[in-house]
Design an enzyme around this catalytic site. Structure first.
Site, PDB file in Angstrom:
ATOM      1  CG  ASP A  19     -21.976  26.323   4.636  1.00  0.00           C
ATOM      2  OD1 ASP A  19     -20.989  26.981   5.001  1.00  0.00           O
ATOM      3  OD2 ASP A  19     -22.607  25.563   5.398  1.00  0.00           O
ATOM      4  N   GLY A  66     -26.835  17.776   6.697  1.00  0.00           N
ATOM      5  CA  GLY A  66     -27.812  17.917   7.780  1.00  0.00           C
ATOM      6  C   GLY A  66     -28.176  19.378   7.998  1.00  0.00           C
ATOM      7  CB  THR A 108     -23.623  14.787   6.977  1.00  0.00           C
ATOM      8  OG1 THR A 108     -23.836  15.909   7.845  1.00  0.00           O
ATOM      9  CG2 THR A 108     -22.352  14.060   7.398  1.00  0.00           C
ATOM     10  CE  LYS A 126     -25.291  24.656  12.286  1.00  0.00           C
ATOM     11  NZ  LYS A 126     -24.260  25.405  11.703  1.00  0.00           N
ATOM     12  N   GLY A 147       0.792  -1.227   0.000  1.00  0.00           N
ATOM     13  CA  GLY A 147       0.000   0.000   0.000  1.00  0.00           C
ATOM     14  C   GLY A 147       0.823   1.276   0.000  1.00  0.00           C
ATOM     15  CD  GLU A 148       6.173   1.385   2.127  1.00  0.00           C
ATOM     16  OE1 GLU A 148       7.010   1.532   1.208  1.00  0.00           O
ATOM     17  OE2 GLU A 148       6.467   0.942   3.254  1.00  0.00           O
ATOM     18  CG  ASP A 184     -22.659  28.502   9.999  1.00  0.00           C
ATOM     19  OD1 ASP A 184     -22.234  29.486   9.353  1.00  0.00           O
ATOM     20  OD2 ASP A 184     -22.194  27.357   9.868  1.00  0.00           O
TER      21      ASP A 184
END
Length: 317
Positions: free
Chosen positions: A224, A231, A229, A198, A44-45, A175
C-alpha cells in the site's frame, strides 16, 4: 562532513518534519545542510531565520507534511516566503510525504479538495518545483502548474523482498485503488497478484469482503502507499491467512501509523511490516515487526539529476 559536491550553488535545507532524512540526503549529494532556525513566538507563530546567503542559489527544502501536518505545512510556506525574499534562484520543495493527499476529489457533496488547496498554497508562496514520493493519487500532479517529479517507493520495497528470497509469493493489493502499485511490484518480483475487494462503511473503518486471485499455500505480500490506523492492512492479513496463505508480509511507503496502528500491527498476523523513512518513526513505533528502509539515496539522486538537468525518469526503472 566537508562539502564535496562540485556546485556550491545547490543548497539543501531542512525544517522540523524529517531532519534525519534530510541529513542522509545531503550526505548522498555530498553537501552539508544549510543553516536555518525554526523557532516559535510565545503565541505559537512560526519564525524562520536563514543564517547564510542563498542569493542566486538553487535551494531544495526537505519537509514531509506529516503529523502535526498543519505545523509542518505552515513552516514550509513561511520558509518558501523567506527564500523568495532572500533572492534564491529557484525554490524546490522535497516533500517525501504529501499531507492532505487523501482529500483528492469530491467523494460526497460539499466536500473540499484539500490536496488541490495545498498545491495552490505552495505555488502561491513561491515554490518552483516539487519532488515527492508515492502520491496517494498520481492525478495530484495535475493540481500543480509547476514541474513535479513523482518518485516511486516500489523499487526500494521490491529490492528488500528480492533479497529475502521468499518462496512462492503473491503480491496483494488491499483495495482496487492500489492495483497499479501491486502490479508494479509483482512485475519486479515476477509474481502473480491478488486483490482484496473491500467495502468501507465510513472513514478509517474497513470491512473485508473477498479475495480475487489464488492465495492458498503462498507467501502474501500486502503493498500500500499509506498505512494509517492499520485497520485495512490487519483485516486483509486475517483474510489472507483464512484463505490459506502460509505467511503475510506488509509493505508501505508512508508509515503514518496513527491511533491504534502500532498495537494492531503487533497483535496481527503480519510477520513483518516494511516501511520507508518518508515519515520518521517515533520510538514507540519502532517495534520488532517494523523494518525501515531509507529513501535518501533515491531522493538525493533525484535532486542531483534535477540540478544537473538530467533525466529523472530513469530512477523509476
Amino acid at each position: 562532513m566537508a562539502s564535496s559536491y562540485k556546485d556550491q550553488s545547490l543548497k539543501v535545507f531542512t525544517l522540523n518534519s524529517n531532519p534525519k532524512l534530510a541529513e542522509e540526503i545531503a550526505e548522498h549529494i555530498g553537501t552539508t545542510l544549510g543553516k536555518c532556525t525554526v523557532s516559535r513566538f510565545s503565541d505559537g507563530e512560526i519564525q524562520i531565520n536563514i543564517e547564510e546567503s542563498i542569493r542566486g542559489c538553487d535551494v531544495y527544502v526537505v519537509q514531509s507534511t506529516s503529523s502535526p501536518v498543519n505545523e509542518h505545512l505552515m513552516e514550509l510556506l513561511i520558509m518558501i516566503d523567506a527564500l523568495k525574499r532572500a533572492s534564491a534562484k529557484s525554490i524546490n520543495i522535497v516533500m517525501p510525504y504529501y499531507g492532505y493527499a487523501r482529500q483528492d476529489r469530491k467523494a460526497r457533496s460539499r466536500e473540499p479538495i484539500a490536496a488541490k488547496l495545498v498545491a495552490d498554497l505552495l505555488e502561491t508562496a513561491g515554490a518552483g518545483r516539487v519532488i515527492t514520493l508515492d502520491l496517494h493519487a498520481p492525478q495530484i500532479q495535475g493540481f500543480f502548474g509547476i514541474p513535479i517529479d513523482h518518485l516511486q517507493g516500489v523499487p526500494i520495497l521490491s529490492d528488500y523482498f528480492e533479497e529475502k528470497n521468499l518462496d512462492d509469493i503473491v503480491i496483494v493489493s488491499p483495495d482496487h485503488g492500489g492495483v497499479t502499485r501491486a502490479r508494479k511490484m509483482a512485475d519486479r518480483l515476477k509474481a502473480p497478484i491478488g486483490i482484496i475487494d473491500k467495502r468501507r462503511p465510513r472513514p478509517n473503518v474497513s470491512e473485508v469482503m473477498n479475495i480475487i486471485g489464488s492465495i492458498e499455500g503462498k507467501t502474501a505480500i500486502l503493498v500500500d502507499d499509506i498505512i494509517d490506523t492499520a485497520g485495512t492492512i490487519t483485516l486483509a492479513a486475517d483474510a489472507l491467512i483464512e484463505q490459506g496463505a502460509t505467511e503475510v508480509y506488509a509493505a508501505c511507503t508512508h508509515p503514518v501509523l496513527s491511533g491504534p496502528a502500532v498495537e494492531r500491527i503487533n497483535n496481527s498476523q503480519i510477520k513483518e511490516l516494511i516501511v520507508t523513512n518518508s515519515i520518521p518513526l517515533t520510538d514507540e513505533k519502532r517495534i520488532e515487526k517494523v523494518r525501515e528502509l531509507s529513501v535518501a539515496s533515491l531522493i538525493g539522486e533525484a535532486i542531483i539529476r534535477v540540478h544537473e538537468l538530467q533525466s529523472v525518469s530513469i530512477l523509476f526503472d
